[in-house]
Design an enzyme around this catalytic site. Structure first.
Site, short mmCIF file in Angstrom:
data_model
loop_
_atom_site.label_atom_id
_atom_site.label_comp_id
_atom_site.label_asym_id
_atom_site.label_seq_id
_atom_site.Cartn_x
_atom_site.Cartn_y
_atom_site.Cartn_z
N HIS A 127 0.94 10.94 -28.47
CA HIS A 127 0.57 9.60 -28.04
C HIS A 127 -0.17 8.85 -29.13
O HIS A 127 -0.03 7.63 -29.27
CB HIS A 127 -0.29 9.66 -26.77
CG HIS A 127 0.50 9.91 -25.53
ND1 HIS A 127 -0.09 10.08 -24.29
CD2 HIS A 127 1.84 10.01 -25.30
CE1 HIS A 127 0.84 10.29 -23.38
NE2 HIS A 127 2.02 10.25 -23.98
N LYS A 137 9.08 22.78 -14.22
CA LYS A 137 8.13 21.72 -13.89
C LYS A 137 7.78 21.72 -12.42
O LYS A 137 6.61 21.54 -12.04
CB LYS A 137 8.68 20.35 -14.30
CG LYS A 137 7.66 19.25 -14.02
CD LYS A 137 7.93 17.97 -14.75
CE LYS A 137 6.75 17.03 -14.59
NZ LYS A 137 6.94 15.74 -15.28
N HIS A 168 9.32 8.21 -27.53
CA HIS A 168 8.33 9.09 -26.89
C HIS A 168 8.63 10.56 -27.17
O HIS A 168 7.73 11.32 -27.55
CB HIS A 168 8.30 8.83 -25.38
CG HIS A 168 7.44 9.81 -24.64
ND1 HIS A 168 6.08 9.90 -24.83
CD2 HIS A 168 7.76 10.75 -23.71
CE1 HIS A 168 5.58 10.86 -24.04
NE2 HIS A 168 6.58 11.38 -23.37
N GLU A 198 11.35 17.58 -24.67
CA GLU A 198 10.74 17.97 -23.40
C GLU A 198 11.39 19.22 -22.82
O GLU A 198 10.81 19.90 -21.99
CB GLU A 198 10.82 16.82 -22.40
CG GLU A 198 10.03 15.56 -22.79
CD GLU A 198 8.53 15.69 -22.57
OE1 GLU A 198 8.07 16.77 -22.17
OE2 GLU A 198 7.82 14.69 -22.80
N GLU A 204 -3.20 17.59 -11.31
CA GLU A 204 -3.82 18.03 -12.56
C GLU A 204 -5.32 18.28 -12.38
O GLU A 204 -6.14 17.84 -13.20
CB GLU A 204 -3.57 17.00 -13.66
CG GLU A 204 -3.52 17.59 -15.06
CD GLU A 204 -2.97 16.63 -16.09
OE1 GLU A 204 -3.73 16.23 -16.97
OE2 GLU A 204 -1.77 16.28 -16.00
N ARG A 257 -1.33 22.04 -14.49
CA ARG A 257 -0.39 20.97 -14.81
C ARG A 257 -0.66 20.37 -16.19
O ARG A 257 0.24 19.83 -16.83
CB ARG A 257 -0.42 19.87 -13.74
CG ARG A 257 0.62 18.79 -14.00
CD ARG A 257 0.88 17.90 -12.83
NE ARG A 257 1.91 16.92 -13.16
CZ ARG A 257 2.50 16.09 -12.31
NH1 ARG A 257 2.17 16.14 -11.02
NH2 ARG A 257 3.42 15.24 -12.71
N LYS A 317 4.14 11.42 -11.47
CA LYS A 317 3.28 10.62 -12.34
C LYS A 317 3.98 9.29 -12.62
O LYS A 317 5.10 9.26 -13.10
CB LYS A 317 3.01 11.35 -13.65
CG LYS A 317 1.94 12.41 -13.57
CD LYS A 317 1.59 12.93 -14.96
CE LYS A 317 0.44 13.91 -14.92
NZ LYS A 317 0.09 14.41 -16.27
N ARG A 344 0.81 -1.22 0.00
CA ARG A 344 0.00 0.00 0.00
C ARG A 344 0.85 1.27 0.00
O ARG A 344 0.41 2.32 0.44
CB ARG A 344 -0.98 0.01 1.18
CG ARG A 344 -2.02 -1.10 1.10
CD ARG A 344 -3.17 -0.86 2.06
NE ARG A 344 -4.19 -1.88 1.91
CZ ARG A 344 -4.27 -2.99 2.64
NH1 ARG A 344 -3.36 -3.19 3.59
NH2 ARG A 344 -5.22 -3.86 2.45
#
Length: 362
Positions: free
Chosen positions: A248, A222, A262, A180, A232, A237, A138, A116
């Site tokens: 994508h 960032k 990517h 990026e 978000e 964000r 993320k 958890r």
């Protein structure tokens, strides 16, 4: 050393940036040491760096996974969590993610669900991971339906960035990460975009000052956005997704393979976002042309043709329908009123997107 704080209350942490930092990582990891040895998770491409790090951490265990986007899978998540449990990982332990965005995402998600939730430290080894995916919490794996659809927000306890690790990267990987970097200029920092135009080539050629400046500036940008909108929820964000909705879809069309990395998908996606904005009369055409020209000069895809995409607009939009940002049947798009003037638009007609894509050269 440059230190960038990510201010998230009791989940706050530092991003520390310094050339040669991997060799001194043990002193930064010392506060997280417990009776059991550290576990380092890496991939086959980064394994030599893992051996270097392990040599400074007594008894450290190394888990080596396959390299590549396909590693972000249910099967590898199961393999990793089972191995961590075999090693007796406890909730207060820290697992070290040493690798690019794939390893960081996988380890982050695994530690978010293991018992958890336990802890992890990011040591990113690619430019893309250093300026983007290692910061912000993320974490995810891919599924048959699309990219990063299974995941959680789970912040690291520390991020250690060694720009020297980029010396061993193929130029294509570094260029993909550069997408990026320039993204931060396109979002809301025209001056940084101008800096990129003047210094992007030097960065890719390994200039230490250009590299460190780009990483620190990107991480600070960032960190500021994440601190304002960690999950978000306010829309701030979401600006970090510039180019990702188009990108994508392009990645999905190539099967999330090495045919289109990517960062390459993001580069083409950003150029398409600006071109679509110009088509809609939102953005000056000269700005869209300028963005595409810079990406082309760096050697990045900047349209469907250079991304190797021949699919119809309808097919690419079909990929977009699996985007995790879909909300009540509406897909928000990041569009632009100009360079450094990105905004979230929730009124885009997907039929117009398909028509626009059909118009693009192949």
């Amino acid at each position: 050393m440059k230190t960038v704080p990510v201010a998230l209350g009791d989940r706050s942490y530092d991003v520390r940036i310094e050339a040669g930092l991997l060799a001194r990582a043990a002193e930064h990891l010392a506060p997280f040491a417990r009776k059991r040895p550290f576990v380092i998770v890496t991939d086959t491409n980064v394994a030599p760096h893992a051996q270097t790090l392990a040599a400074t951490l007594p008894g450290a265990e190394i888990i080596t996974l396959p390299a590549g986007e396909s590693t972000k899978s249910w099967a590898n998540l199961e393999t990793l969590t089972d191995r961590l449990l075999e090693l007796g990982i406890e909730r207060n332990d820290h697992v070290i993610a040493l690798g690019g965005g794939v390893i960081g995402d996988l380890v982050g998600f695994a530690t978010s669900i293991l018992k958890r939730g336990c802890n992890f430290v990011q040591i990113p080894t690619t430019l893309l991971a250093q300026v983007d995916s290692s910061v912000g919490g993320k974490t995810a794996i891919n599924s048959a339906a699309g990219k990063n659809l299974i995941g959680a927000f789970h912040q690291p306890s520390l991020v250690l960035i060694d720009p020297d690790l980029l010396d061993t990267l193929p130029r294509r990987e570094t260029a993909a990460g550069y997408a990026e970097v320039v993204k931060y200029g396109l979002i809301d920092d025209f001056a940084f975009f101008e800096w990129c135009e003047g210094n992007g080539a030097a960065l890719l050629d390994g200039d230490p000052q250009a590299r460190t400046h780009a990483i620190a500036h990107s991480v600070a940008a960032k960190a500021r956005i994440v601190a304002e909108d960690e999950r978000e929820t306010t829309g701030k964000r979401a600006l970090l997704n510039l180019g990702h909705t188009f990108g994508h879809a392009l990645e999905a069309e190539t099967g999330f393979s090495d045919a289109l990395l990517h960062g390459e998908g993001v580069a083409a996606g950003m150029a398409l976002a600006f071109a679509f904005s110009a088509r809609q009369g939102l953005c000056p055409g000269r700005d869209a042309t300028r963005v595409a020209a810079h990406l082309a000069a760096i050697g990045l895809p900047h349209d469907l043709k250079t991304a190797g995409i021949t699919a119809s607009g309808a097919r690419l939009v079909e990929h977009m329908l699996h985007d995790k940002k879909m909300d009540a049947g509406t897909l928000p798009f990041l569009l632009a009123r100009g360079i450094g003037q990105t905004y979230l638009d929730k009124t885009v007609d997907l039929a117009e997107v398909a028509a626009f894509l059909d118009e693009q050269p192949r």
